[in-house]
Write a protein that holds these residues in place. Structure first.
Motif, short mmCIF file in Angstrom:
data_model
loop_
_atom_site.label_atom_id
_atom_site.label_comp_id
_atom_site.label_asym_id
_atom_site.label_seq_id
_atom_site.Cartn_x
_atom_site.Cartn_y
_atom_site.Cartn_z
N ARG A 136 0.85 -1.18 0.00
CA ARG A 136 0.00 0.00 0.00
C ARG A 136 0.89 1.23 0.00
NH1 ARG A 136 -3.07 -3.20 -0.06
NH2 ARG A 136 -4.47 -3.49 1.69
N ILE A 137 0.59 2.17 -0.84
CA ILE A 137 1.21 3.48 -0.74
C ILE A 137 0.20 4.37 -0.04
CG2 ILE A 137 2.09 5.49 -2.00
CD1 ILE A 137 2.91 3.55 -4.26
N VAL A 138 0.63 5.00 1.06
CA VAL A 138 -0.27 5.84 1.84
C VAL A 138 0.37 7.20 2.07
CG1 VAL A 138 -1.59 6.05 3.99
CG2 VAL A 138 -1.17 3.78 3.01
N LEU A 139 -0.31 8.25 1.68
CA LEU A 139 0.18 9.61 1.85
C LEU A 139 -0.72 10.35 2.83
CD1 LEU A 139 0.79 10.48 -1.94
CD2 LEU A 139 2.39 9.42 -0.33
N TYR A 140 -0.13 11.28 3.59
CA TYR A 140 -0.90 11.98 4.62
C TYR A 140 -0.45 13.44 4.67
CZ TYR A 140 -3.37 12.28 9.21
OH TYR A 140 -4.21 12.57 10.26
N PRO A 141 -1.20 14.34 4.03
CA PRO A 141 -0.85 15.76 4.04
C PRO A 141 -1.25 16.44 5.35
CG PRO A 141 -2.84 15.42 2.76
CD PRO A 141 -2.39 14.05 3.22
N ASN A 142 -0.82 17.69 5.53
CA ASN A 142 -1.20 18.41 6.75
C ASN A 142 -1.64 19.85 6.50
OD1 ASN A 142 1.14 19.88 6.40
ND2 ASN A 142 1.82 19.67 8.53
N SER A 143 -1.82 20.23 5.22
CA SER A 143 -2.31 21.58 4.94
C SER A 143 -3.17 21.53 3.69
CB SER A 143 -1.14 22.54 4.72
OG SER A 143 -0.50 22.25 3.49
N VAL A 144 -3.92 22.58 3.47
CA VAL A 144 -4.79 22.63 2.30
C VAL A 144 -3.96 22.58 1.01
CG1 VAL A 144 -6.46 24.06 1.04
CG2 VAL A 144 -6.66 23.79 3.53
N GLU A 145 -2.90 23.34 1.01
CA GLU A 145 -2.03 23.37 -0.17
C GLU A 145 -1.43 21.98 -0.42
OE1 GLU A 145 1.77 23.90 0.21
OE2 GLU A 145 2.04 23.88 -1.96
N GLU A 146 -1.01 21.34 0.67
CA GLU A 146 -0.39 20.02 0.50
C GLU A 146 -1.42 18.95 0.12
OE1 GLU A 146 3.33 18.01 2.64
OE2 GLU A 146 1.50 17.81 3.82
N ILE A 147 -2.65 19.10 0.59
CA ILE A 147 -3.71 18.16 0.18
C ILE A 147 -3.83 18.19 -1.34
CG2 ILE A 147 -6.21 17.79 0.17
CD1 ILE A 147 -6.18 18.78 3.13
N TYR A 148 -3.83 19.39 -1.89
CA TYR A 148 -3.93 19.56 -3.35
C TYR A 148 -2.76 18.86 -4.05
CZ TYR A 148 -4.37 22.11 -7.81
OH TYR A 148 -4.50 22.45 -9.13
N ARG A 149 -1.55 19.15 -3.60
CA ARG A 149 -0.37 18.55 -4.25
C ARG A 149 -0.33 17.04 -4.09
NH1 ARG A 149 4.12 19.44 -2.19
NH2 ARG A 149 3.67 20.90 -0.51
N LEU A 150 -0.65 16.58 -2.89
CA LEU A 150 -0.55 15.13 -2.64
C LEU A 150 -1.66 14.34 -3.31
CD1 LEU A 150 0.71 14.50 0.99
CD2 LEU A 150 2.00 14.64 -1.13
N THR A 151 -2.80 14.98 -3.56
CA THR A 151 -3.83 14.26 -4.30
C THR A 151 -3.33 13.98 -5.72
OG1 THR A 151 -5.52 15.38 -2.99
CG2 THR A 151 -6.26 14.26 -4.97
N HIS A 175 -11.64 19.62 6.96
CA HIS A 175 -12.61 20.72 7.12
C HIS A 175 -11.95 22.06 7.37
CE1 HIS A 175 -16.24 17.89 7.99
NE2 HIS A 175 -16.09 18.16 6.72
N MET A 176 -10.63 22.07 7.49
CA MET A 176 -9.90 23.31 7.73
C MET A 176 -9.89 24.16 6.46
SD MET A 176 -5.95 23.21 8.87
CE MET A 176 -5.42 22.44 7.35
N ARG A 177 -9.97 25.46 6.62
CA ARG A 177 -9.86 26.36 5.46
C ARG A 177 -8.57 27.14 5.56
NH1 ARG A 177 -14.74 26.84 2.62
NH2 ARG A 177 -16.41 25.75 3.72
#
Lengths: 376, 268
Positions: A136-151, A175-177
């Motif tokens: 399994r490859i599992v990624l876990y971002p911690n910011s809105v910007e990183e969520i975008y990049r990691l998706t 849910h964070m903005r």
């Protein structure tokens, strides 16, 4: 011109998926992840894609893999109980080597738990939730910007390594903005599935080349073969011979092991001279970052190691840092999961101190700082 | 092209027990595939687990063989993402109606253009003879040592009630009828269900005084009646009988067409 917007983490995930080229999403409503499918239901038709709300999460995961076998970039989105239901078909994807992205916005569990409460209880499940050995490859971002990049990265990894990729989030980062300009973010290359020119009569879909990764031509493109979850030969036909079973398991697992250094992503903050290391992921890593700043102001040499790729776990990069520190603190919102990997790689002389919170609220910086003061 | 071009001849014979009539269904299917000249590269077969779920790997199509019960869920993703491809789901009764029952009714509700062929052998064969939701009351199975205590599903009524636009039943004894039925189903636009009565002498017959393959075929012959025959029969006479023929052959908007219409002019 900057187009900064106040964007929610879940929306950034959906927009990252569109950036990566997602054209199929099947989902089932579950808090706190539903914003992602709502956004895709709205936007996918505009790019010629399709969204469908299936009858349950088992069906969602099945439909996603059905789209994947046709060569379409596909994803589903869920949370705790839905992630449980998806496990069997995720393993099917790993065994049959079908790329897709599964987003799990973690909530408090087990079972119904707390739909709106944040938690990090699925770190181990994301890798070990299914029977047998599969990667399994599992990624876990911690910011809105990183969520975008990691998706985007999740789709890239899925297509490149021909396997389901899990994007872990949590209720807080989902849910964070944050104020970001997604258009301005450089996501790098968009990876497309490899193709071959081998004539169909000579094509052996599950025969991996020097990369260890098979090239699966989309169904409906003139290549006829079997894709299945049973042990299979290079044509996809059922085969339970010892040599063949071994080869199947070796192929699906070793293709990730041998490329792990390309898959590892992590962040280090003030680790060079750190005496005390914090290891944290997702929402908790944001508190941990705050702790590093505050502790440094108090003259305490604290650093942060944040695994971004959770699986395969970035063992070597972490062990290099751990070799230099006196103690490691692992704050996480569960009964104790991440700490097992930390203990595996730490030297015996380094104390590993857990901070476990499972009351459905965030671990605040002062809670970590208190432990730092005790450990120093 | 001949029917032989629709199978992987080098893989035969099938793994099935002697006297099993799943092969009869397979035979009828490939002959109809040949009659209709199905484009092997624009057709996807989806199947799953059990005896009926494994046989399709011997067909020369792109074959997606998935987790138990989930053939129609995967098929939905295939059809919706590539509406130009013909999608056929080949399933057993446990696969389609027990573990996969939820997907079965929702595929019917959506009227998505998938042909679902359900082989009803009234037993779990591959796992060694446990009862299915189609096992007749009183019949013995390894998990029904005192006889089947539950009533059985009427597959065709389930399909009709859930909204399938083609519903028919045939059987492995009346092979000409079977071929005609499969042909009609494969030409139907929308969710089409064909239930095919089959026989499992090894797991069903052996425990129910029917271990002889010929006797089991006789049983199918005896328990099937045509719609015309059924109309003249009393409810008492119809007990334990299976009516063969078409029950539904209608038309209503198909799911991928509805999507295409709803989003016409949008996107690329």
């Amino acid at each position: 011109m900057s187009r900064r917007e106040l964007i929610q983490g879940n929306e950034a995930c959906a927009r990252g998926a569109l950036k990566a080229g997602v054209r199929f999403c099947a989902g089932y409503p579950i808090t706190p992840s539903t914003d992602v499918v709502e956004f895709l239901a709205q936007e996918l038709p505009k790019v010629g894609g399709r969204f469908i709300q299936m009858e349950d999460e088992i069906a969602s995961m099945g439909a996603v893999l059905g789209a994947s076998v046709m060569g379409v970039k596909a994803m589903t989105v869920t949370s705790g109980p839905g992630f449980d239901l998806m496990q069997e078909n995720i393993a099917f994807g790993a065994m049959a080597q079908l790329p897709c992205v599964v987003v799990n916005v973690q909530r408090s569990g087990p079972s119904t738990g707390g739909a709106t409460l944040p938690a990090q209880g699925d770190l181990i499940q994301a890798k070990y939730g299914t029977s047998g050995d599969s990667p399994r490859i599992v990624l876990y971002p911690n910011s809105v910007e990183e969520i975008y990049r990691l998706t985007v990265k999740a789709f890239n990894y899925a297509e490149q390594y021909m396997t389901p990729v899990i994007l872990l989030m949590d209720e807080i980062i989902g849910h964070m903005r944050e104020d970001v300009d997604l258009e301005a973010i450089d996501v790098g290359e968009i990876v497309e599935r490899r193709r071959t020119n081998i004539p169909p009569s000579e094509y052996r879909p599950y025969e991996a080349d020097e990369t260890g990764i098979p090239i699966l031509m989309p169904f409906g493109s003139g290549y006829r073969y079997v894709v299945q979850g049973m042990h299979h030969d290079v044509y996809g036909m059922p085969n339970l011979s010892a040599a063949n079973v071994e080869a199947t398991i070796y192929q699906i697992n070793s293709k990730i092991d041998r490329h792990k250094e390309e898959i590892w992503l992590w962040e280090e903050k003030e680790t060079e001279d750190a005496d005390i290391l914090l290891v944290a992921v997702g929402c908790v890593s944001r508190s941990a970052l705050e702790v590093v700043e505050q502790a440094r102001k108090r003259g305490l040499k604290v650093g942060l190691f944040r695994p971004i790729t959770i699986w395969p776990f970035p063992e070597e990069p972490l062990s290099q840092v751990l070799a230099r520190v006196k103690a490691v603190i692992v704050p996480e919102m569960n009964w104790g999961q991440l700490i097992h990997k930390v203990k595996e790689v730490k030297p015996d002389r380094v104390a590993a101190v857990p901070i476990n919170k499972y009351d459905g609220t965030l671990i605040m910086p002062e809670e970590i700082l208190k432990v730092v003061e005790e450990v120093k | 092209m001949s029917w032989k071009d629709y199978i992987k001849q080098n893989m035969f014979p099938l793994f099935t027990c002697s006297g099993c009539t799943h092969g009869t269904v397979t035979n009828a299917f490939v002959r109809v595939a040949d009659e209709l000249k199905l484009d092997k590269d624009k057709t996807v077969i989806v199947c799953a687990i059990g005896c009926a779920g494994r046989i399709p790997t011997f067909l020369d199509f792109p074959v997606l063989r998935v987790t138990h019960g989930r053939a129609l869920a995967f098929a939905t993703g295939i059809k919706l993402s590539r509406p130009d491809v013909k999608v056929i789901a080949l399933m057993g009764d446990g696969d389609a109606l027990a573990i996969g029952g939820n997907h079965f009714i929702h595929a019917a509700r959506r009227n998505i253009d998938i042909t679902a062929i359900v082989s009803r052998n009234e037993i779990y064969g591959m796992t060694g003879g446990q009862y299915a939701p189609t096992t007749p009351p009183g019949a013995r199975a390894t998990t029904a040592p005192y006889g089947m205590l539950e009533p059985a599903f009427d597959t065709c009524k389930v399909a009709e009630g859930a909204g399938a636009t083609y519903v028919a039943r045939s059987d492995a004894y009346h092979v000409q009828h079977l071929q005609r039925t499969l042909k009609a189903a494969l030409q139907h636009k929308g969710f089409a269900v064909v239930e095919v009565l089959t026989s499992c002498p090894t797991q069903f017959g052996r425990r129910n005084n029917l271990a002889d393959p010929a006797k089991m075929l006789e049983r199918i012959k005896e328990m099937t009646v045509t719609k015309a025959q059924a109309e003249k029969m009393t409810p008492e006479e119809l007990a334990g009988k299976f009516v063969i023929g078409e029950f539904v052959n209608t038309s209503r908007p198909e799911l991928t067409d509805i999507y295409a219409q709803a989003f016409a002019g949008m996107g690329v």
